[in-house]
Design an enzyme around this catalytic site. Sequence first.
Site, PDB file in Angstrom:
ATOM      1  N   HIS A 307       0.848  -1.189   0.000  1.00 16.34           N
ATOM      2  CA  HIS A 307       0.000   0.000   0.000  1.00 16.34           C
ATOM      3  C   HIS A 307       0.882   1.236   0.000  1.00 16.34           C
ATOM      4  CE1 HIS A 307      -3.126   2.888   1.099  1.00 16.34           C
ATOM      5  NE2 HIS A 307      -3.969   1.968   0.692  1.00 16.34           N
ATOM      6  N   ASP A 364      -8.016  -5.000  -0.236  1.00 18.87           N
ATOM      7  CA  ASP A 364      -8.512  -5.870  -1.316  1.00 18.87           C
ATOM      8  C   ASP A 364      -8.193  -7.338  -1.096  1.00 18.87           C
ATOM      9  OD1 ASP A 364      -7.596  -3.108  -3.191  1.00 18.87           O
ATOM     10  OD2 ASP A 364      -9.646  -3.873  -3.084  1.00 18.87           O
TER      11      ASP A 364
HETATM   12  C1  SDX Z   1      -6.087   0.258  -3.096  1.00 17.08           C
HETATM   13  O1  SDX Z   1      -4.136   4.663  -2.113  1.00 17.08           O
HETATM   14  C2  SDX Z   1      -5.155   4.122  -1.544  1.00 17.08           C
HETATM   15  O2  SDX Z   1      -5.587   4.527  -0.486  1.00 17.08           O
HETATM   16  C3  SDX Z   1      -5.721   2.910  -2.293  1.00 17.08           C
HETATM   17  C4  SDX Z   1      -6.793   2.100  -1.572  1.00 17.08           C
HETATM   18  C5  SDX Z   1      -8.056   2.923  -1.343  1.00 17.08           C
HETATM   19  O3  SDX Z   1      -8.792   2.594  -0.393  1.00 17.08           O
HETATM   20  O4  SDX Z   1      -8.356   3.803  -2.206  1.00 17.08           O
HETATM   21  O5  SDX Z   1      -6.275   1.661  -0.310  1.00 17.08           O
HETATM   22  C6  SDX Z   1      -7.217   0.896  -2.390  1.00 17.08           C
HETATM   23  O6  SDX Z   1      -5.803   0.604  -4.215  1.00 17.08           O
HETATM   24  C7  SDX Z   1      -5.274  -0.766  -2.352  1.00 17.08           C
HETATM   25  C8  SDX Z   1      -4.063  -1.304  -3.207  1.00 17.08           C
HETATM   26  C9  SDX Z   1      -4.611  -2.415  -4.130  1.00 17.08           C
HETATM   27  N1  SDX Z   1      -3.533  -2.809  -5.082  1.00 17.08           N
HETATM   28  C10 SDX Z   1      -2.940  -4.023  -4.992  1.00 17.08           C
HETATM   29  O7  SDX Z   1      -3.150  -4.836  -4.096  1.00 17.08           O
HETATM   30  C11 SDX Z   1      -1.957  -4.310  -6.139  1.00 17.08           C
HETATM   31  C12 SDX Z   1      -0.648  -4.893  -5.568  1.00 17.08           C
HETATM   32  N2  SDX Z   1       0.059  -3.800  -4.833  1.00 17.08           N
HETATM   33  C13 SDX Z   1       1.063  -3.069  -5.541  1.00 17.08           C
HETATM   34  O8  SDX Z   1       0.840  -2.897  -6.908  1.00 17.08           O
HETATM   35  C14 SDX Z   1       1.581  -1.861  -4.765  1.00 17.08           C
HETATM   36  O9  SDX Z   1       1.833  -2.276  -3.496  1.00 17.08           O
HETATM   37  C15 SDX Z   1       0.727  -0.591  -4.713  1.00 17.08           C
HETATM   38  C16 SDX Z   1       0.341  -0.111  -6.058  1.00 17.08           C
HETATM   39  C17 SDX Z   1      -0.497  -0.814  -3.887  1.00 17.08           C
HETATM   40  C18 SDX Z   1       1.570   0.501  -4.022  1.00 17.08           C
HETATM   41  O10 SDX Z   1       2.636   0.757  -4.840  1.00 17.08           O
HETATM   42  P1  SDX Z   1       3.734   1.869  -4.449  1.00 17.08           P
HETATM   43  O11 SDX Z   1       3.412   2.554  -3.180  1.00 17.08           O
HETATM   44  O12 SDX Z   1       3.970   2.708  -5.657  1.00 17.08           O
HETATM   45  O13 SDX Z   1       4.976   0.998  -4.106  1.00 17.08           O
HETATM   46  P2  SDX Z   1       6.052   0.550  -5.133  1.00 17.08           P
HETATM   47  O14 SDX Z   1       5.363   0.041  -6.375  1.00 17.08           O
HETATM   48  O15 SDX Z   1       7.046   1.647  -5.261  1.00 17.08           O
HETATM   49  O16 SDX Z   1       6.693  -0.731  -4.402  1.00 17.08           O
HETATM   50  C19 SDX Z   1       7.780  -0.569  -3.505  1.00 17.08           C
HETATM   51  C20 SDX Z   1       8.537  -1.886  -3.618  1.00 17.08           C
HETATM   52  C21 SDX Z   1       8.942  -2.227  -5.058  1.00 17.08           C
HETATM   53  O17 SDX Z   1      10.078  -3.084  -4.991  1.00 17.08           O
HETATM   54  P3  SDX Z   1      11.568  -2.390  -5.152  1.00 17.08           P
HETATM   55  O18 SDX Z   1      11.557  -1.668  -6.476  1.00 17.08           O
HETATM   56  O19 SDX Z   1      11.724  -1.479  -3.948  1.00 17.08           O
HETATM   57  O20 SDX Z   1      12.517  -3.578  -5.133  1.00 17.08           O
HETATM   58  O21 SDX Z   1       7.693  -2.965  -3.204  1.00 17.08           O
HETATM   59  C22 SDX Z   1       7.462  -3.845  -4.308  1.00 17.08           C
HETATM   60  C23 SDX Z   1       7.804  -3.074  -5.552  1.00 17.08           C
HETATM   61  O22 SDX Z   1       8.188  -3.943  -6.605  1.00 17.08           O
HETATM   62  N3  SDX Z   1       6.044  -4.209  -4.262  1.00 17.08           N
HETATM   63  C24 SDX Z   1       5.569  -5.428  -4.481  1.00 17.08           C
HETATM   64  C25 SDX Z   1       4.191  -5.334  -4.269  1.00 17.08           C
HETATM   65  N4  SDX Z   1       3.871  -4.066  -3.943  1.00 17.08           N
HETATM   66  C26 SDX Z   1       5.024  -3.369  -3.942  1.00 17.08           C
HETATM   67  N5  SDX Z   1       6.181  -6.585  -4.829  1.00 17.08           N
HETATM   68  C27 SDX Z   1       5.371  -7.676  -4.987  1.00 17.08           C
HETATM   69  N6  SDX Z   1       4.023  -7.666  -4.786  1.00 17.08           N
HETATM   70  C28 SDX Z   1       3.405  -6.508  -4.434  1.00 17.08           C
HETATM   71  N7  SDX Z   1       2.089  -6.482  -4.245  1.00 17.08           N
END
Ligand code: SDX
Length: 428
Positions: A307, A364
Site C-alpha cells: 500500500h 482488497d
Molecule cells: C487500493 O491509495 C489508496 O488509499 C488505495 C486504496 C483505497 O482505499 O483507495 O487503499 C485501495 O488501491 C489498495 C491497493 C490495491 N492494489 C494491490 O493490491 C496491487 C498490488 N500492490 C502493488 O501494486 C503496490 O503495493 C501498490 C500499487 C499498492 C503501491 O505501490 P507503491 O506505493 O507505488 O509501491 P512501489 O510500487 O514503489 O513498491 C515498492 C517496492 C517495489 O520493490 P523495489 O523496487 O523497492 O525492489 O515494493 C514492491 C515493488 O516492486 N512491491 C511489491 C508489491 N507491492 C510493492 N512486490 C510484490 N508484490 C506486491 N504487491
Amino acid sequence: MAKIATLELDGKKYELPVVEGTENELGIDIKNLRLDTKGVVTLDPGYKNTGACESAITFLNGEKGVLRYRGYSIEELAEKANFLEVCYLLIFGELPTTDQIKKFHNDIRAQSQVDEDVKKILDGFPKSAHPMGVLSSLTSALVAFNPSSVNVDSEEDMYKAIVKILAKFPVLAAWTYRKRTGLPLDYGDDTLGYVENFLKMMFRKPNGEYKTNQTVLNALDKLLILHADHEQNCSTSTVRIVGSSHAGLFISISAGIAALWGPLHGGANQAVIEMLEAIKADGGDTKKFMAKAKDKDDPFRLMGFGHRVYKNFDPRAKIIKKAADDVLESLGIEDDILDIAKALEKEALEDPYFVDRKLYPNVDFYSGIIYRALGIPVEMFTAMFALGRLPGWIAQWREMRLNKEPIGRPRQIYVGETLREFVPVEKR
Ligand code: SDX
C-alpha cells in the site's frame, strides 16, 4: 509559532511557510515557489511526497494503521454505524440525527428512478463488457438525463446532484449485474433500507420473492463502510482534478470509476481472487507465486499486498479478515481459497522481501472472499468497491468545490529535444 522551511539554491535562500494539520502533519507550502525562484518547481512522480490539498474528511496514519472518517475511527464506524449514516457523515461532516437521516434517505428515494432510455445504452453493451466500463459509461450518460446537475455552484444545487447520484448509482450497478446474467432489470423496493434495497435490486428473481439474509446485509453494509473513503487515493484524486475544471459531479464520478478499475487500485479485489484461483489450480503451491512476486523480471505482483500509505497494516484488512471468517461460518460455506489466502499471508509476513518493503495485506486481499460468499460474481467486485467509495468521492468533490480550489494543473520538467528546425521529407 508558525514553522518555516528554508530552501537554498544556487547560493540563494528561500523561506517557505509550513502548514501544520490538526494531527500534526507538516506540509511545506510551495504555492509561490515557482514565482519566488523565477521558474523552479518540485518533481514527484506518483505524488508520493506531495499533498494536493488540505482536507477535513479522512485521516490516515500509515505507520500506525489509523483510519478515521471525520474523526471517528473506522473500527467504531464498522461496528456501530450503517452505510447510509457514514455517507451522510463523510459528505456533511457530522453523524446525522434521526430526522436528518430520514430526510436524506427520503430525498434519495425521491430520485431513485433512472430514465428508461438509459436501458437502451445498457443494451448496446455486449454481456461480456466489464461492469466497471459499463458503470463509468452509464454514470457519464446520466449527465444527459440530468443536465441541471452539471453547473452546480450553490450548496443547494450541489445537494440535489448529490442525492441524485446516490440514488441512481446503485440502480445502475444492479442493472449492470442483471444485464450480464440475463435477468430483467429491477427497481427493488424503496421502502427498504439503502443497502437492503440494493441487494434486492441485484438478486430478486423475476418469478419469486426476495428474502433478505441479515448476515449478507450486515456483511455488505460493513464492507461498504470500510471502502467509503481513503483520502487522496488515485481515484479520489481523479474525481477532484476532473471536478476542479467544474465539469460537474456525475462526470467526475465517472472518471473516478475509470481510475478505480485499474488492477493496482480497486481492480485488485478481482485480481486477488483470480490469483488465489490460479494458485489453487496450480496445486496450491504458494511458494511458487511468492517467488514470482519477488522476481524483478516477472511482472507478477502479489495482488492485495502492499500500500502506498499503510506500512504496518491496513486496518480495513484486519476487520475484513475477521468478517470473512464470520460470514463463511454463518453461511456454512467452506471456501478453500480462504485457506490459501491465509497461507499466503502467513508466508509473506515472514518473508524478508515483503517485511523489508513493509508489504502487508490491504483492503482488497480478503474483501473478494466475502463478496464471493455473498453470491457476488468476481467481475462485480470492483463495482462493489465503487459503490462503497461513492460517498467518499462525493465528499471530496464537494469539499474541493466549496473550498473554491483552483483547476488542477501540475507542472513538469521537460527532458525532450531542444529547439531544432523542420526538415523537409526529401531531406530526412
Ligand atoms: C487500493 O491509495 C489508496 O488509499 C488505495 C486504496 C483505497 O482505499 O483507495 O487503499 C485501495 O488501491 C489498495 C491497493 C490495491 N492494489 C494491490 O493490491 C496491487 C498490488 N500492490 C502493488 O501494486 C503496490 O503495493 C501498490 C500499487 C499498492 C503501491 O505501490 P507503491 O506505493 O507505488 O509501491 P512501489 O510500487 O514503489 O513498491 C515498492 C517496492 C517495489 O520493490 P523495489 O523496487 O523497492 O525492489 O515494493 C514492491 C515493488 O516492486 N512491491 C511489491 C508489491 N507491492 C510493492 N512486490 C510484490 N508484490 C506486491 N504487491
